[in-house]
Design an enzyme around this catalytic site. Structure first.
Site, short mmCIF file in Angstrom:
data_model
loop_
_atom_site.label_atom_id
_atom_site.label_comp_id
_atom_site.label_asym_id
_atom_site.label_seq_id
_atom_site.Cartn_x
_atom_site.Cartn_y
_atom_site.Cartn_z
N GLY A 71 -22.97 -9.13 20.83
CA GLY A 71 -22.61 -9.25 19.41
C GLY A 71 -23.40 -10.34 18.73
N ASN A 149 -11.75 -13.59 14.42
CA ASN A 149 -11.46 -13.71 15.84
C ASN A 149 -10.36 -14.70 16.17
OD1 ASN A 149 -13.96 -15.00 14.78
ND2 ASN A 149 -13.74 -16.25 16.62
N GLN A 177 -14.66 -8.09 16.50
CA GLN A 177 -13.22 -8.10 16.82
C GLN A 177 -12.52 -6.82 16.37
OE1 GLN A 177 -11.21 -9.99 18.63
NE2 GLN A 177 -12.83 -11.42 19.14
N SER A 197 -19.67 -5.33 20.04
CA SER A 197 -19.95 -5.82 21.39
C SER A 197 -18.96 -5.22 22.38
CB SER A 197 -19.84 -7.35 21.40
OG SER A 197 -20.07 -7.84 22.70
N ALA A 198 -19.46 -4.66 23.49
CA ALA A 198 -18.63 -3.88 24.41
C ALA A 198 -17.52 -4.68 25.09
CB ALA A 198 -19.52 -3.22 25.46
N THR A 235 -36.57 -3.34 28.62
CA THR A 235 -36.13 -2.16 29.36
C THR A 235 -34.65 -1.85 29.09
OG1 THR A 235 -37.76 -2.57 31.06
CG2 THR A 235 -35.90 -1.14 31.68
N CYS A 323 -15.28 -20.46 21.91
CA CYS A 323 -16.49 -21.27 21.78
C CYS A 323 -16.15 -22.71 21.43
CB CYS A 323 -17.39 -20.70 20.69
SG CYS A 323 -17.35 -18.91 20.64
C1 LIG Z 1 -17.03 -12.37 20.43
C2 LIG Z 1 -17.53 -12.36 19.06
C3 LIG Z 1 -18.90 -12.41 18.76
C4 LIG Z 1 -19.94 -12.59 19.83
O1 LIG Z 1 -20.10 -11.46 20.62
P1 LIG Z 1 -20.82 -11.61 22.05
O2 LIG Z 1 -21.01 -10.23 22.52
O3 LIG Z 1 -19.86 -12.39 22.90
O4 LIG Z 1 -22.08 -12.34 21.82
C5 LIG Z 1 -19.30 -12.34 17.46
N1 LIG Z 1 -18.41 -12.21 16.46
C6 LIG Z 1 -17.09 -12.16 16.69
C7 LIG Z 1 -16.16 -11.99 15.55
C8 LIG Z 1 -16.60 -12.23 17.99
O5 LIG Z 1 -15.29 -12.18 18.21
#
Ligand SMILES: *Cc1c(COP(=O)(O)O)cnc(C)c1O
Length: 384
Positions: A71, A149, A177, A197-198, A235, A323
Protein backbone atom coordinates in the site's frame (compact mmCIF):
# COMPACT_ATOMS: atom_id res chain seq x y z
CA UNK A 1 -4.57 -19.37 27.76
CA UNK A 2 -6.82 -18.35 24.90
CA UNK A 3 -5.13 -15.89 22.57
CA UNK A 4 -7.25 -13.13 21.09
CA UNK A 5 -5.98 -11.04 18.21
CA UNK A 6 -7.62 -7.61 17.96
CA UNK A 7 -5.16 -5.82 15.70
CA UNK A 8 -6.49 -6.61 12.23
CA UNK A 9 -5.91 -3.02 11.08
CA UNK A 10 -2.17 -3.56 11.54
CA UNK A 11 -2.23 -6.80 9.60
CA UNK A 12 -4.25 -10.00 9.22
CA UNK A 13 -3.34 -13.68 9.06
CA UNK A 14 -3.46 -15.27 5.61
CA UNK A 15 -6.60 -17.34 5.15
CA UNK A 16 -5.96 -21.06 4.67
CA UNK A 17 -7.74 -21.02 1.28
CA UNK A 18 -5.55 -18.14 0.14
CA UNK A 19 -2.39 -19.93 1.25
CA UNK A 20 -3.47 -23.12 -0.55
CA UNK A 21 -4.08 -21.18 -3.76
CA UNK A 22 -0.63 -19.57 -3.52
CA UNK A 23 1.40 -22.72 -2.84
CA UNK A 24 1.75 -24.17 -6.37
CA UNK A 25 3.18 -20.85 -7.55
CA UNK A 26 6.18 -21.23 -5.24
CA UNK A 27 7.07 -24.77 -6.19
CA UNK A 28 5.43 -25.96 -9.42
CA UNK A 29 4.28 -23.00 -11.47
CA UNK A 30 7.37 -20.96 -10.73
CA UNK A 31 8.16 -19.70 -14.24
CA UNK A 32 8.80 -16.04 -14.90
CA UNK A 33 5.53 -14.67 -16.30
CA UNK A 34 7.57 -12.74 -18.87
CA UNK A 35 9.15 -15.93 -20.26
CA UNK A 36 7.82 -17.28 -23.52
CA UNK A 37 8.04 -21.01 -22.71
CA UNK A 38 5.19 -22.90 -21.14
CA UNK A 39 6.49 -22.43 -17.56
CA UNK A 40 6.29 -18.70 -18.08
CA UNK A 41 3.02 -18.74 -19.93
CA UNK A 42 1.24 -20.78 -17.23
CA UNK A 43 2.39 -18.22 -14.66
CA UNK A 44 1.44 -15.36 -16.96
CA UNK A 45 -2.05 -16.81 -17.31
CA UNK A 46 -2.45 -16.85 -13.51
CA UNK A 47 -1.35 -13.21 -13.28
CA UNK A 48 -3.87 -12.22 -15.97
CA UNK A 49 -6.62 -14.09 -14.10
CA UNK A 50 -5.70 -12.30 -10.87
CA UNK A 51 -5.76 -8.94 -12.64
CA UNK A 52 -9.21 -9.72 -14.08
CA UNK A 53 -10.50 -10.62 -10.63
CA UNK A 54 -9.28 -7.36 -9.11
CA UNK A 55 -10.68 -5.36 -12.05
CA UNK A 56 -14.08 -7.00 -11.70
CA UNK A 57 -14.30 -6.23 -7.99
CA UNK A 58 -13.22 -2.59 -8.45
CA UNK A 59 -15.34 -2.27 -11.62
CA UNK A 60 -12.49 -1.13 -13.84
CA UNK A 61 -10.53 -2.49 -16.79
CA UNK A 62 -7.72 -5.01 -16.22
CA UNK A 63 -5.39 -2.50 -17.89
CA UNK A 64 -6.14 -0.07 -15.07
CA UNK A 65 -4.81 -2.46 -12.39
CA UNK A 66 -1.11 -2.24 -11.49
CA UNK A 67 0.40 -4.69 -9.02
CA UNK A 68 2.82 -3.13 -6.54
CA UNK A 69 4.73 -4.34 -3.49
CA UNK A 70 2.45 -2.76 -0.87
CA UNK A 71 0.00 0.00 0.00
CA UNK A 72 2.84 2.36 0.82
CA UNK A 73 4.29 1.92 -2.66
CA UNK A 74 0.89 2.51 -4.26
CA UNK A 75 0.46 5.75 -2.32
CA UNK A 76 3.97 6.88 -3.26
CA UNK A 77 3.41 6.12 -6.92
CA UNK A 78 0.08 7.96 -7.10
CA UNK A 79 1.35 11.12 -5.40
CA UNK A 80 4.91 11.27 -6.72
CA UNK A 81 3.67 10.27 -10.15
CA UNK A 82 1.35 13.26 -10.47
CA UNK A 83 3.97 15.56 -8.93
CA UNK A 84 6.60 14.42 -11.43
CA UNK A 85 4.22 14.82 -14.35
CA UNK A 86 3.25 18.37 -13.36
CA UNK A 87 6.64 19.53 -12.10
CA UNK A 88 5.15 22.00 -9.65
CA UNK A 89 1.88 22.89 -8.01
CA UNK A 90 -0.44 22.45 -5.05
CA UNK A 91 -1.68 19.23 -3.44
CA UNK A 92 -4.69 18.83 -1.15
CA UNK A 93 -4.69 16.03 1.39
CA UNK A 94 -5.83 15.66 5.01
CA UNK A 95 -4.12 15.76 8.38
CA UNK A 96 -5.36 12.24 9.24
CA UNK A 97 -3.75 10.39 6.31
CA UNK A 98 -1.46 7.40 6.77
CA UNK A 99 2.26 8.31 6.95
CA UNK A 100 2.65 6.84 3.45
CA UNK A 101 0.68 9.85 2.19
CA UNK A 102 1.63 12.51 4.76
CA UNK A 103 5.37 11.92 4.59
CA UNK A 104 5.33 11.72 0.80
CA UNK A 105 3.60 15.11 0.68
CA UNK A 106 6.09 16.55 3.20
CA UNK A 107 8.93 15.30 1.01
CA UNK A 108 7.38 17.05 -1.99
CA UNK A 109 7.11 20.28 0.02
CA UNK A 110 10.90 20.23 0.31
CA UNK A 111 11.00 20.14 -3.48
CA UNK A 112 8.87 23.23 -3.93
CA UNK A 113 5.36 21.79 -4.05
CA UNK A 114 2.76 23.33 -1.75
CA UNK A 115 0.39 21.19 0.30
CA UNK A 116 -2.85 21.87 2.16
CA UNK A 117 -3.48 19.41 4.99
CA UNK A 118 -7.22 19.65 5.57
CA UNK A 119 -8.29 19.57 9.21
CA UNK A 120 -10.97 17.18 10.52
CA UNK A 121 -13.85 17.63 12.95
CA UNK A 122 -14.09 15.81 16.26
CA UNK A 123 -15.39 12.68 14.55
CA UNK A 124 -12.46 12.61 12.15
CA UNK A 125 -14.33 13.86 9.07
CA UNK A 126 -12.98 16.39 6.62
CA UNK A 127 -15.33 19.15 5.48
CA UNK A 128 -16.28 19.07 1.79
CA UNK A 129 -16.81 22.84 1.98
CA UNK A 130 -13.26 23.35 3.26
CA UNK A 131 -11.97 21.09 0.52
CA UNK A 132 -13.73 23.22 -2.09
CA UNK A 133 -12.26 26.38 -0.60
CA UNK A 134 -8.76 24.90 -0.57
CA UNK A 135 -8.72 24.37 -4.33
CA UNK A 136 -6.36 26.75 -6.14
CA UNK A 137 -5.59 27.51 -9.77
CA UNK A 138 -2.50 25.32 -9.51
CA UNK A 139 -3.97 22.37 -7.56
CA UNK A 140 -2.62 19.22 -9.23
CA UNK A 141 -3.92 16.46 -6.93
CA UNK A 142 -6.45 15.68 -4.23
CA UNK A 143 -5.56 12.68 -2.05
CA UNK A 144 -8.01 11.76 0.71
CA UNK A 145 -8.13 8.38 2.43
CA UNK A 146 -11.26 6.24 2.13
CA UNK A 147 -11.29 5.21 5.79
CA UNK A 148 -8.94 6.03 8.62
CA UNK A 149 -6.68 3.34 10.06
CA UNK A 150 -6.82 4.56 13.66
CA UNK A 151 -10.42 5.56 14.28
CA UNK A 152 -12.14 3.99 11.25
CA UNK A 153 -13.93 7.15 10.10
CA UNK A 154 -15.16 6.84 6.50
CA UNK A 155 -14.79 10.01 4.39
CA UNK A 156 -17.43 11.30 1.90
CA UNK A 157 -15.48 9.88 -1.05
CA UNK A 158 -18.15 10.32 -3.72
CA UNK A 159 -18.67 13.99 -2.89
CA UNK A 160 -14.92 14.60 -2.93
CA UNK A 161 -14.58 12.81 -6.27
CA UNK A 162 -17.37 14.91 -7.74
CA UNK A 163 -15.69 18.17 -6.76
CA UNK A 164 -12.35 16.94 -8.12
CA UNK A 165 -13.97 16.00 -11.40
CA UNK A 166 -15.70 19.38 -11.77
CA UNK A 167 -12.34 21.08 -11.32
CA UNK A 168 -10.54 18.49 -13.49
CA UNK A 169 -8.15 17.61 -10.66
CA UNK A 170 -7.01 13.98 -10.34
CA UNK A 171 -8.39 12.30 -7.21
CA UNK A 172 -6.47 9.58 -5.37
CA UNK A 173 -7.78 7.65 -2.39
CA UNK A 174 -5.82 5.45 0.02
CA UNK A 175 -8.36 2.65 0.43
CA UNK A 176 -6.00 0.28 2.24
CA UNK A 177 -8.24 0.07 5.33
CA UNK A 178 -11.55 0.21 3.49
CA UNK A 179 -10.82 -2.50 0.94
CA UNK A 180 -12.50 -5.73 1.88
CA UNK A 181 -14.78 -3.96 4.36
CA UNK A 182 -16.72 -1.56 2.13
CA UNK A 183 -17.91 -2.07 -1.45
CA UNK A 184 -15.92 0.18 -3.76
CA UNK A 185 -16.86 0.86 -7.38
CA UNK A 186 -14.19 3.17 -8.80
CA UNK A 187 -16.23 4.13 -11.88
CA UNK A 188 -19.45 4.86 -10.04
CA UNK A 189 -17.60 6.71 -7.29
CA UNK A 190 -15.47 8.71 -9.75
CA UNK A 191 -12.12 7.67 -8.31
CA UNK A 192 -9.04 8.28 -10.53
CA UNK A 193 -6.47 6.40 -8.44
CA UNK A 194 -6.87 3.98 -5.55
CA UNK A 195 -4.37 2.16 -3.32
CA UNK A 196 -4.99 -1.21 -1.69
CA UNK A 197 -2.87 -3.81 0.10
CA UNK A 198 -3.50 -7.57 0.46
CA UNK A 199 -2.31 -8.04 4.03
CA UNK A 200 -5.18 -5.93 5.36
CA UNK A 201 -7.81 -8.36 4.02
CA UNK A 202 -6.38 -11.82 4.83
CA UNK A 203 -3.94 -11.89 1.93
CA UNK A 204 -0.13 -12.01 1.99
CA UNK A 205 2.15 -9.15 3.00
CA UNK A 206 4.22 -7.61 0.24
CA UNK A 207 1.66 -7.09 -2.49
CA UNK A 208 -0.68 -4.23 -3.30
CA UNK A 209 -2.48 -2.60 -6.18
CA UNK A 210 -2.62 0.88 -7.59
CA UNK A 211 -5.71 1.42 -9.73
CA UNK A 212 -5.08 4.18 -12.28
CA UNK A 213 -7.87 5.38 -14.55
CA UNK A 214 -6.90 4.97 -18.19
CA UNK A 215 -6.08 8.33 -19.72
CA UNK A 216 -4.82 9.86 -16.50
CA UNK A 217 -1.27 9.74 -17.83
CA UNK A 218 0.53 8.74 -14.66
CA UNK A 219 4.21 8.12 -15.46
CA UNK A 220 6.35 5.05 -14.79
CA UNK A 221 7.31 4.34 -11.19
CA UNK A 222 10.05 1.73 -11.46
CA UNK A 223 12.15 1.44 -14.61
CA UNK A 224 13.90 -1.69 -15.74
CA UNK A 225 11.51 -3.95 -17.61
CA UNK A 226 8.23 -4.37 -19.37
CA UNK A 227 6.26 -5.70 -16.39
CA UNK A 228 2.95 -3.97 -15.54
CA UNK A 229 2.84 -2.60 -19.10
CA UNK A 230 6.23 -0.97 -18.65
CA UNK A 231 5.07 1.19 -15.76
CA UNK A 232 6.36 -0.75 -12.78
CA UNK A 233 9.31 -2.99 -13.58
CA UNK A 234 10.43 -5.97 -11.54
CA UNK A 235 9.70 -9.68 -12.00
CA UNK A 236 6.03 -10.25 -11.30
CA UNK A 237 5.46 -12.09 -8.00
CA UNK A 238 2.93 -14.62 -9.27
CA UNK A 239 2.23 -16.26 -5.89
CA UNK A 240 1.65 -12.83 -4.32
CA UNK A 241 -0.78 -11.51 -6.91
CA UNK A 242 -2.67 -14.82 -6.90
CA UNK A 243 -2.89 -14.50 -3.11
CA UNK A 244 -4.11 -10.91 -3.34
CA UNK A 245 -6.84 -11.73 -5.88
CA UNK A 246 -8.01 -14.81 -3.96
CA UNK A 247 -8.18 -12.87 -0.70
CA UNK A 248 -10.04 -10.01 -2.36
CA UNK A 249 -12.58 -12.37 -3.87
CA UNK A 250 -13.16 -14.05 -0.50
CA UNK A 251 -13.45 -10.69 1.25
CA UNK A 252 -16.33 -9.65 -1.00
CA UNK A 253 -18.13 -13.00 -0.74
CA UNK A 254 -21.17 -12.45 1.51
CA UNK A 255 -19.71 -9.12 2.59
CA UNK A 256 -23.00 -7.69 3.83
CA UNK A 257 -23.71 -10.73 6.01
CA UNK A 258 -20.21 -10.67 7.44
CA UNK A 259 -20.52 -6.95 8.13
CA UNK A 260 -23.78 -7.40 10.06
CA UNK A 261 -21.94 -9.79 12.37
CA UNK A 262 -18.87 -7.56 12.57
CA UNK A 263 -20.88 -4.44 13.41
CA UNK A 264 -22.77 -6.40 16.06
CA UNK A 265 -19.49 -7.45 17.68
CA UNK A 266 -18.04 -3.96 17.37
CA UNK A 267 -21.03 -2.24 18.93
CA UNK A 268 -21.29 -4.86 21.67
CA UNK A 269 -17.65 -4.26 22.59
CA UNK A 270 -18.04 -0.47 22.52
CA UNK A 271 -21.25 -0.55 24.58
CA UNK A 272 -19.79 -2.81 27.23
CA UNK A 273 -16.51 -0.98 27.60
CA UNK A 274 -18.27 2.38 27.96
CA UNK A 275 -20.76 0.90 30.42
CA UNK A 276 -18.44 -1.19 32.58
CA UNK A 277 -15.33 0.98 32.67
CA UNK A 278 -15.74 4.54 33.99
CA UNK A 279 -14.04 7.59 32.41
CA UNK A 280 -13.96 6.18 28.90
CA UNK A 281 -14.86 7.86 25.59
CA UNK A 282 -15.26 6.54 22.08
CA UNK A 283 -13.08 8.17 19.43
CA UNK A 284 -14.41 8.57 15.90
CA UNK A 285 -17.79 8.35 14.23
CA UNK A 286 -20.55 6.09 15.54
CA UNK A 287 -22.01 5.13 12.15
CA UNK A 288 -19.65 6.30 9.39
CA UNK A 289 -17.11 3.90 10.78
CA UNK A 290 -15.35 0.75 9.60
CA UNK A 291 -17.30 -2.30 10.81
CA UNK A 292 -14.34 -3.65 12.78
CA UNK A 293 -12.89 -0.55 14.46
CA UNK A 294 -13.12 0.26 18.18
CA UNK A 295 -11.00 3.16 19.45
CA UNK A 296 -11.50 4.26 23.04
CA UNK A 297 -9.71 6.63 25.45
CA UNK A 298 -9.18 5.65 29.09
CA UNK A 299 -8.69 8.63 31.33
CA UNK A 300 -5.75 8.98 33.80
CA UNK A 301 -3.59 6.22 32.25
CA UNK A 302 -1.42 5.47 29.24
CA UNK A 303 -2.34 3.27 26.32
CA UNK A 304 1.04 1.52 26.37
CA UNK A 305 0.35 0.27 29.90
CA UNK A 306 -3.01 -1.17 28.87
CA UNK A 307 -1.47 -2.77 25.79
CA UNK A 308 1.25 -4.52 27.81
CA UNK A 309 -1.12 -5.80 30.50
CA UNK A 310 -3.59 -7.10 27.90
CA UNK A 311 -0.73 -8.79 26.08
CA UNK A 312 0.03 -10.74 29.26
CA UNK A 313 -3.60 -11.90 29.13
CA UNK A 314 -3.10 -13.03 25.52
CA UNK A 315 -5.00 -10.13 24.00
CA UNK A 316 -3.32 -8.15 21.19
CA UNK A 317 -4.39 -4.51 20.72
CA UNK A 318 -2.74 -1.34 19.51
CA UNK A 319 -2.12 2.22 20.60
CA UNK A 320 -2.74 4.49 17.64
CA UNK A 321 -1.25 3.17 14.44
CA UNK A 322 1.29 0.37 14.40
CA UNK A 323 3.79 2.76 12.87
CA UNK A 324 3.66 5.28 15.70
CA UNK A 325 3.54 2.72 18.51
CA UNK A 326 7.06 2.18 19.70
CA UNK A 327 7.48 5.91 19.73
CA UNK A 328 5.67 7.40 22.71
CA UNK A 329 4.20 10.31 20.78
CA UNK A 330 0.47 10.92 21.01
CA UNK A 331 -1.50 10.04 17.93
CA UNK A 332 -1.53 12.82 15.33
CA UNK A 333 -4.95 11.59 14.23
CA UNK A 334 -6.53 11.89 17.69
CA UNK A 335 -4.90 15.26 18.40
CA UNK A 336 -6.17 16.65 15.11
CA UNK A 337 -9.68 15.52 16.08
CA UNK A 338 -9.35 17.74 19.15
CA UNK A 339 -8.83 14.90 21.61
CA UNK A 340 -6.93 16.35 24.54
CA UNK A 341 -3.28 15.22 24.83
CA UNK A 342 -3.73 13.12 27.98
CA UNK A 343 -6.73 11.31 26.56
CA UNK A 344 -4.99 10.75 23.24
CA UNK A 345 -2.16 9.12 25.16
CA UNK A 346 -4.62 6.87 26.95
CA UNK A 347 -6.29 5.43 23.88
CA UNK A 348 -6.43 1.88 22.59
CA UNK A 349 -7.47 0.65 19.18
CA UNK A 350 -9.08 -2.76 18.86
CA UNK A 351 -9.74 -3.99 15.34
CA UNK A 352 -11.81 -7.13 14.98
CA UNK A 353 -11.52 -9.94 12.49
CA UNK A 354 -13.53 -12.82 11.11
CA UNK A 355 -12.22 -15.33 13.68
CA UNK A 356 -13.34 -13.21 16.65
CA UNK A 357 -16.59 -13.95 18.47
CA UNK A 358 -19.02 -12.21 20.80
CA UNK A 359 -17.94 -14.55 23.62
CA UNK A 360 -14.39 -13.30 23.25
CA UNK A 361 -15.65 -9.74 23.63
CA UNK A 362 -16.95 -10.52 27.13
CA UNK A 363 -13.55 -11.94 28.05
CA UNK A 364 -11.81 -8.88 26.60
CA UNK A 365 -13.99 -6.45 28.58
CA UNK A 366 -13.31 -8.33 31.83
CA UNK A 367 -9.55 -8.36 31.30
CA UNK A 368 -9.58 -4.77 30.11
CA UNK A 369 -11.52 -3.58 33.16
CA UNK A 370 -8.97 -5.32 35.42
CA UNK A 371 -6.01 -3.80 33.59
CA UNK A 372 -7.49 -0.31 33.62
CA UNK A 373 -8.29 -0.55 37.35
CA UNK A 374 -4.77 -1.78 38.12
CA UNK A 375 -3.15 1.06 36.17
CA UNK A 376 -5.43 3.71 37.63
CA UNK A 377 -4.58 2.57 41.15
CA UNK A 378 -0.94 3.39 40.35
CA UNK A 379 -1.72 6.62 38.53
CA UNK A 380 -1.03 9.88 40.36
CA UNK A 381 -3.72 11.49 38.18
CA UNK A 382 -6.46 9.22 39.44
CA UNK A 383 -8.19 9.66 42.78
CA UNK A 384 -10.86 7.13 43.56
C1 LIG B 1 -1.55 -0.30 6.28
C2 LIG B 1 -1.84 0.95 5.60
C3 LIG B 1 -1.01 1.46 4.59
C4 LIG B 1 0.28 0.81 4.21
O1 LIG B 1 0.11 -0.39 3.54
P1 LIG B 1 1.34 -1.42 3.46
O2 LIG B 1 0.89 -2.46 2.52
O3 LIG B 1 1.52 -1.93 4.85
O4 LIG B 1 2.51 -0.65 2.98
C5 LIG B 1 -1.38 2.62 3.95
N1 LIG B 1 -2.51 3.26 4.27
C6 LIG B 1 -3.34 2.81 5.22
C7 LIG B 1 -4.60 3.55 5.51
C8 LIG B 1 -3.04 1.64 5.92
O5 LIG B 1 -3.86 1.22 6.88
Amino acid sequence: MEKIYLDHAATTYVKEEVFEKMKPYFTEIFGNPSSLHSYGQTASYAVAEARNTVAKILNCLPTEVYFTSCGTESDNWAIRGIAKKKGKGHIITSIVEHPAVIETCQELEKNGFTVTYLPVDKLGMISVEELKNAIQEDTILISIMFANNEVGTIQPIEEIAKIAKEKKIPFHTDAVQAMGAVRIDVKEMGIDMLSLSAHKFYGPKGVGVLYVRNGLGLGKFITGGEQERGMRAGTTTTHQVVGLATALELAYENLEEKNVRMVEMRDYLIKNILKKIPYTTLNGHTTKRLPNNVNISYEFIEGEGILLLLDMDGIAVSTGSACSSGSLKSSRVLLSMGVEEGLAHGSIRMTLGERNSIDQMDYVVTKLANSVAKLRKMSPLYQD
